[in-house]
Scaffold this motif. Structure first.
Motif, PDB file in Angstrom:
ATOM      1  N   GLY A   1      -4.978   0.227   3.655  1.00 10.36           N
ATOM      2  CA  GLY A   1      -3.820   0.778   3.743  1.00 10.36           C
ATOM      3  C   GLY A   1      -4.091   1.890   5.474  1.00 10.36           C
ATOM      4  O   GLY A   1      -4.369   1.458   6.081  1.00 10.36           O
ATOM      5  N   ASP A   2      -3.090   2.982   5.180  1.00 11.94           N
ATOM      6  CA  ASP A   2      -3.129   3.542   5.984  1.00 11.94           C
ATOM      7  C   ASP A   2      -4.335   4.899   5.040  1.00 11.94           C
ATOM      8  O   ASP A   2      -3.770   6.234   5.748  1.00 11.94           O
ATOM      9  CB  ASP A   2      -1.470   4.244   6.277  1.00 11.94           C
ATOM     10  N   ALA A   3      -4.889   4.378   4.462  1.00 10.22           N
ATOM     11  CA  ALA A   3      -5.674   5.421   3.695  1.00 10.22           C
ATOM     12  C   ALA A   3      -7.170   5.878   4.359  1.00 10.22           C
ATOM     13  O   ALA A   3      -7.799   6.678   4.627  1.00 10.22           O
ATOM     14  CB  ALA A   3      -6.036   5.295   1.640  1.00 10.22           C
TER      15      ALA A   3
ATOM     16  N   ARG B   1      -8.157   2.558  13.588  1.00 12.18           N
ATOM     17  CA  ARG B   1      -6.938   2.164  14.835  1.00 12.18           C
ATOM     18  C   ARG B   1      -6.078   2.548  14.521  1.00 12.18           C
ATOM     19  O   ARG B   1      -5.526   2.495  13.615  1.00 12.18           O
ATOM     20  CB  ARG B   1      -7.358   0.868  15.477  1.00 12.18           C
ATOM     21  N   TYR B   2      -5.747   3.666  15.009  1.00 10.95           N
ATOM     22  CA  TYR B   2      -4.427   4.204  15.748  1.00 10.95           C
ATOM     23  C   TYR B   2      -3.303   3.699  16.977  1.00 10.95           C
ATOM     24  O   TYR B   2      -3.850   4.779  18.012  1.00 10.95           O
ATOM     25  CB  TYR B   2      -3.855   5.600  13.879  1.00 10.95           C
ATOM     26  N   PRO B   3      -1.883   3.685  16.119  1.00  7.57           N
ATOM     27  CA  PRO B   3      -1.441   3.734  17.912  1.00  7.57           C
ATOM     28  C   PRO B   3      -1.472   4.715  18.646  1.00  7.57           C
ATOM     29  O   PRO B   3      -1.608   4.440  19.904  1.00  7.57           O
ATOM     30  CB  PRO B   3      -0.017   3.270  17.332  1.00  7.57           C
TER      31      PRO B   3
ATOM     32  N   THR C   1       0.636  -1.536  -0.380  1.00  3.62           N
ATOM     33  CA  THR C   1       0.362  -0.120   0.216  1.00  3.62           C
ATOM     34  C   THR C   1       0.765   1.195  -0.126  1.00  3.62           C
ATOM     35  O   THR C   1       0.283   2.460  -0.836  1.00  3.62           O
ATOM     36  CB  THR C   1      -0.779  -0.085   1.279  1.00  3.62           C
ATOM     37  N   HIS C   2       2.313   0.948   1.037  1.00  2.00           N
ATOM     38  CA  HIS C   2       2.783   1.993   0.458  1.00  2.00           C
ATOM     39  C   HIS C   2       4.493   1.666   1.258  1.00  2.00           C
ATOM     40  O   HIS C   2       4.212   0.744   2.170  1.00  2.00           O
ATOM     41  CB  HIS C   2       2.724   3.520   1.149  1.00  2.00           C
ATOM     42  N   ALA C   3       5.215   2.030   1.226  1.00  2.00           N
ATOM     43  CA  ALA C   3       7.119   2.049   1.346  1.00  2.00           C
ATOM     44  C   ALA C   3       6.823   2.413   2.745  1.00  2.00           C
ATOM     45  O   ALA C   3       8.909   2.774   2.103  1.00  2.00           O
ATOM     46  CB  ALA C   3       7.514   2.472  -0.228  1.00  2.00           C
TER      47      ALA C   3
ATOM     48  N   GLY D   1      -5.213  -1.061   7.256  1.00  2.00           N
ATOM     49  CA  GLY D   1      -3.356  -1.163   7.270  1.00  2.00           C
ATOM     50  C   GLY D   1      -3.383  -1.317   9.111  1.00  2.00           C
ATOM     51  O   GLY D   1      -2.665  -1.962  10.217  1.00  2.00           O
ATOM     52  N   HIS D   2      -4.327  -0.494   9.749  1.00  2.00           N
ATOM     53  CA  HIS D   2      -4.333  -0.896  11.192  1.00  2.00           C
ATOM     54  C   HIS D   2      -5.797  -1.119  11.940  1.00  2.00           C
ATOM     55  O   HIS D   2      -6.437   0.116  11.416  1.00  2.00           O
ATOM     56  CB  HIS D   2      -3.180   0.673  11.708  1.00  2.00           C
ATOM     57  N   GLY D   3      -6.219  -1.866  12.683  1.00  2.00           N
ATOM     58  CA  GLY D   3      -7.254  -1.781  13.458  1.00  2.00           C
ATOM     59  C   GLY D   3      -8.061  -3.362  13.001  1.00  2.00           C
ATOM     60  O   GLY D   3      -7.630  -3.993  12.073  1.00  2.00           O
TER      61      GLY D   3
ATOM     62  N   ALA E   1       7.123   0.135   8.224  1.00  2.00           N
ATOM     63  CA  ALA E   1       5.250  -0.831   8.455  1.00  2.00           C
ATOM     64  C   ALA E   1       5.289  -1.132   8.007  1.00  2.00           C
ATOM     65  O   ALA E   1       3.820  -2.497   8.425  1.00  2.00           O
ATOM     66  CB  ALA E   1       4.458   0.461   9.361  1.00  2.00           C
ATOM     67  N   HIS E   2       5.288  -1.079   6.233  1.00  2.00           N
ATOM     68  CA  HIS E   2       4.434  -1.709   5.919  1.00  2.00           C
ATOM     69  C   HIS E   2       5.312  -2.704   4.508  1.00  2.00           C
ATOM     70  O   HIS E   2       4.273  -3.986   3.962  1.00  2.00           O
ATOM     71  CB  HIS E   2       3.373  -1.048   4.880  1.00  2.00           C
ATOM     72  N   ILE E   3       6.613  -2.683   4.905  1.00  2.00           N
ATOM     73  CA  ILE E   3       7.559  -3.104   3.585  1.00  2.00           C
ATOM     74  C   ILE E   3       8.691  -4.147   4.381  1.00  2.00           C
ATOM     75  O   ILE E   3       9.029  -4.750   3.655  1.00  2.00           O
ATOM     76  CB  ILE E   3       7.538  -2.377   2.278  1.00  2.00           C
TER      77      ILE E   3
END
Ligand code: ZN
Length: 259
Positions: free
Chosen positions: A181-183, A187-189, A66-68, A228-230, A71-73
């Motif tokens: 992803g993060d779009a 939930r966000y930490p 989803t993005h570089a 990406g989160h939650g 935390a995602h790659i």
């Protein structure tokens, strides 16, 4: 670290909660597609999640990012060392993955915002999993935005630039799901909110663009959001977008309602 939490959300489609960040597994026959790949320290958890659904890590046929952001790659280079497969992402994100351009959000923000209220515990856990490492994928390839991919789940890339300059969501047509992803997260930490929301502006390259990027999700034929989160969100995507925007507007104190 406890093991990954794997939830089947549709036929051949699984949302995996790695503890700090999610990834998605999509299968077709023996083939496994990974969408996002956690932090560097998540490699074992990724393997474990693949085994939990009855597959083997050597059955990975591709990774979509989803993005570089680290935390995602993060685990991609370790996975690639075992066997080769394509790693695809939005054209605007490839130079970041290759290490030719700096990430405009994320890992640098993780360190920069280490001592923000509510973020310390997440930051320390992320750092233990390699959040400060420089992750490079020299073989990263650009996909064609909007063009369906010949990979398990037949994903369709949906550009959602804003969180990073090349952020991309993926529609999984058969599952009626969109991997956001993060779009769009639930939930966000560093947040106490539950439900559809955007990451706090400080973590996005262009927070205003991130709000407008949600437009791209509105016409999708999907009723399941895999963030990406939650946790997953099941229901109307436009309603989820509205709620995320209201929250972003309330936080920013401006008006960027759905156009
Ligand atoms: Zn993230």
């Amino acid at each position: 670290m406890s093991g990954p939490s794997v939830c089947q959300v549709a036929t051949n489609t699984y949302l995996v909660d790695g503890g700090l960040v999610n990834w998605v597994l999509v299968t077709e026959g023996d083939a496994v597609l990974l969408i996002d790949a956690g932090l560097p320290g998540h490699r074992r958890a990724i393997d474990e999640s693949i085994r939990m659904i009855g597959h083997r890590p050597d059955e990975i046929v591709g990774i979509l990012a989803t993005h570089a952001n680290v935390a995602h790659i993060g685990a991609v280079p370790q996975l690639l060392r075992r066997h080769p497969f394509p790693v695809l992402m939005d054209p605007a994100e490839v130079s970041v993955a290759k290490g030719e351009r700096l990430d405009t959000s994320g890992s640098s923000s993780t360190v920069r915002n280490l001592f923000r209220p509510g973020h310390l515990r997440w930051s320390l856990a992320a750092l233990r999993l390699g959040a400060s490492e420089s992750v490079r994928i020299p073989t990263a390839q650009a996909l064609v935005p909007g063009r369906q991919l010949d990979l398990p789940g037949r994903p369709v890339p949906v550009p959602t630039h804003g969180h990073t300059s090349g952020h991309c969501a993926y529609l999984l047509p058969d599952a009626g799901a969109v991997v956001t992803g993060d779009a769009l997260v639930t939930r966000y930490p560093s947040s106490t909110l539950w439900g559809p929301q955007l990451p706090p502006p400080v973590f996005s390259a262009d927070p205003t663009e991130a709000v407008y990027a949600l437009d791209a999700l509105l016409p999708l034929d999907a009723d399941l959001v895999l963030p990406g989160h939650g946790t997953s969100y099941c229901g109307s995507v436009p309603d989820a977008v509205d709620l995320a925007r209201e929250r972003a507007n309330a936080a920013a104190g401006n008006s960027t309602r759905r156009r």
